[in-house]
Design a protein around this motif. Sequence first.
Motif, mmCIF file in Angstrom:
data_model
loop_
_atom_site.group_PDB
_atom_site.id
_atom_site.type_symbol
_atom_site.label_atom_id
_atom_site.label_comp_id
_atom_site.label_asym_id
_atom_site.label_seq_id
_atom_site.Cartn_x
_atom_site.Cartn_y
_atom_site.Cartn_z
ATOM 1 N N LEU A 51 39.067 48.851 48.680
ATOM 2 C CA LEU A 51 39.334 49.479 47.300
ATOM 3 C C LEU A 51 40.756 49.868 47.187
ATOM 4 C CD1 LEU A 51 36.140 52.091 47.258
ATOM 5 C CD2 LEU A 51 36.601 50.147 45.736
ATOM 6 N N TRP A 52 41.391 50.248 48.613
ATOM 7 C CA TRP A 52 42.816 50.315 48.637
ATOM 8 C C TRP A 52 43.504 49.112 48.050
ATOM 9 C CZ3 TRP A 52 46.285 54.200 48.864
ATOM 10 C CH2 TRP A 52 47.710 53.712 49.201
ATOM 11 N N ASP A 53 43.145 48.014 48.424
ATOM 12 C CA ASP A 53 44.019 46.861 47.940
ATOM 13 C C ASP A 53 43.846 46.467 46.544
ATOM 14 O OD1 ASP A 53 45.538 44.470 48.502
ATOM 15 O OD2 ASP A 53 43.532 43.324 48.550
ATOM 16 N N ALA A 54 42.691 46.778 46.065
ATOM 17 C CA ALA A 54 42.452 46.329 44.746
ATOM 18 C C ALA A 54 42.852 47.655 43.663
ATOM 19 C CB ALA A 54 40.973 46.063 44.400
ATOM 20 N N TRP A 55 42.551 48.649 44.059
ATOM 21 C CA TRP A 55 42.606 49.706 43.036
ATOM 22 C C TRP A 55 43.335 51.080 43.490
ATOM 23 C CZ3 TRP A 55 39.399 54.269 42.391
ATOM 24 C CH2 TRP A 55 39.414 54.896 41.447
ATOM 25 N N LEU A 56 42.896 51.591 44.580
ATOM 26 C CA LEU A 56 43.061 52.972 45.057
ATOM 27 C C LEU A 56 44.960 53.369 44.915
ATOM 28 C CD1 LEU A 56 40.849 53.785 47.647
ATOM 29 C CD2 LEU A 56 40.615 54.678 45.392
ATOM 30 N N TRP A 57 45.667 52.216 45.362
ATOM 31 C CA TRP A 57 47.083 52.447 45.586
ATOM 32 C C TRP A 57 47.711 52.521 44.402
ATOM 33 C CZ3 TRP A 57 50.707 49.076 43.038
ATOM 34 C CH2 TRP A 57 50.102 47.764 42.589
ATOM 35 N N ARG A 103 49.695 38.110 39.352
ATOM 36 C CA ARG A 103 48.500 38.484 39.795
ATOM 37 C C ARG A 103 48.876 39.315 41.006
ATOM 38 N NH1 ARG A 103 44.021 35.768 37.669
ATOM 39 N NH2 ARG A 103 44.642 33.911 36.752
ATOM 40 N N GLN A 104 48.276 40.557 41.078
ATOM 41 C CA GLN A 104 48.794 41.445 42.182
ATOM 42 C C GLN A 104 47.634 42.333 42.617
ATOM 43 O OE1 GLN A 104 51.387 44.570 40.431
ATOM 44 N NE2 GLN A 104 52.034 45.000 42.533
ATOM 45 N N THR A 105 47.730 42.435 43.994
ATOM 46 C CA THR A 105 47.059 43.707 44.609
ATOM 47 C C THR A 105 47.939 44.341 45.640
ATOM 48 O OG1 THR A 105 46.150 42.240 46.641
ATOM 49 C CG2 THR A 105 44.850 42.328 44.762
ATOM 50 N N PHE A 106 47.739 45.179 46.172
ATOM 51 C CA PHE A 106 48.494 45.953 47.272
ATOM 52 C C PHE A 106 49.032 45.022 48.124
ATOM 53 C CE2 PHE A 106 50.063 48.427 50.827
ATOM 54 C CZ PHE A 106 50.790 49.516 50.041
ATOM 55 N N TRP A 107 48.404 44.109 48.758
ATOM 56 C CA TRP A 107 48.830 43.208 49.893
ATOM 57 C C TRP A 107 49.183 41.789 49.356
ATOM 58 C CZ3 TRP A 107 44.971 46.605 52.120
ATOM 59 C CH2 TRP A 107 45.546 47.761 52.963
ATOM 60 N N SER A 108 48.813 41.580 48.166
ATOM 61 C CA SER A 108 49.211 40.048 47.751
ATOM 62 C C SER A 108 49.715 40.096 46.254
ATOM 63 C CB SER A 108 47.593 39.315 47.747
ATOM 64 O OG SER A 108 46.866 39.961 46.743
ATOM 65 N N LEU A 109 50.243 38.994 46.079
ATOM 66 C CA LEU A 109 50.879 38.901 44.710
ATOM 67 C C LEU A 109 51.373 37.238 44.557
ATOM 68 C CD1 LEU A 109 53.602 40.872 43.022
ATOM 69 C CD2 LEU A 109 54.430 38.610 43.601
ATOM 70 N N SER A 110 51.035 36.979 43.395
ATOM 71 C CA SER A 110 51.448 35.567 42.819
ATOM 72 C C SER A 110 52.381 35.667 41.386
ATOM 73 C CB SER A 110 50.379 34.681 42.868
ATOM 74 O OG SER A 110 49.342 34.947 41.795
ATOM 75 N N VAL A 111 53.207 35.107 41.301
ATOM 76 C CA VAL A 111 54.069 34.949 39.963
ATOM 77 C C VAL A 111 54.138 33.406 39.570
ATOM 78 C CG1 VAL A 111 56.115 35.531 38.996
ATOM 79 C CG2 VAL A 111 55.449 36.704 41.057
#
Length: 217
Positions: A51-57, A103-111
């Motif tokens: 939940l932190w990775d996807a939304w809580l942060w 596309r972004q989560t707390f620990w992942s990102l793609s541009v």
Amino acid sequence: MVRPTALVRFVVLACTGVYTGLLFLSGAELSTFASRLLASLPFISGATVLLWDAWLWKIFGLQQLTHRPSIRGLWRVTLTPTAESQIPPGGNRGPIDAYFVIRQTFWSLSVRSLTKESTSDSQAFFWNLRKNTDVSTLTYIFENTPKMSQSNRSPRSLGTCLLDPTSLSPTEMVGSYFTDRYTKGDITAELVDRSRSHASFDAADRHWARNVGEPTA
């Protein structure tokens, strides 16, 4: 670079859930609330991490602690090469219209960068919080792949991009780039919306025209 974020989330949640379920079914003494809570901790911890990775942060207050801006979505971009850029004859000397699909989560990102002539995909990234600032800047390495119609003039290349968000929930970004083809320039970007399902420059441009303005000439 493909980052199997969804698969990792599923595996973490499945493993912790199975462990907790087997513990409850094993006949172990779990008669008190405290013992049941302890038995559930692996699943609760795994779910909290996901939940932190996807939304809580992104929650107000927590985001201020991490200094991590939320930049996911579709961005309308202008690339302005410098006069010193080694652009081959017939190439676009700019300004160059483009779109970022992030596309972004707390620990992942793609541009993914889309232009009329090529597509670029990020390969690695890191966030950097500079002194006396409240928002981290993004630096990433990308690989540019030209369309087949441009491959004779414009070979595949690698580059680095720096993006400087204006806030934790920015609608504008500025930045710069350079490539191993000895090209470099400035970047300005404006947020269109949070959509991410755009496979080409033309598709992104049509989406922008329907929702914001006129298609790029």
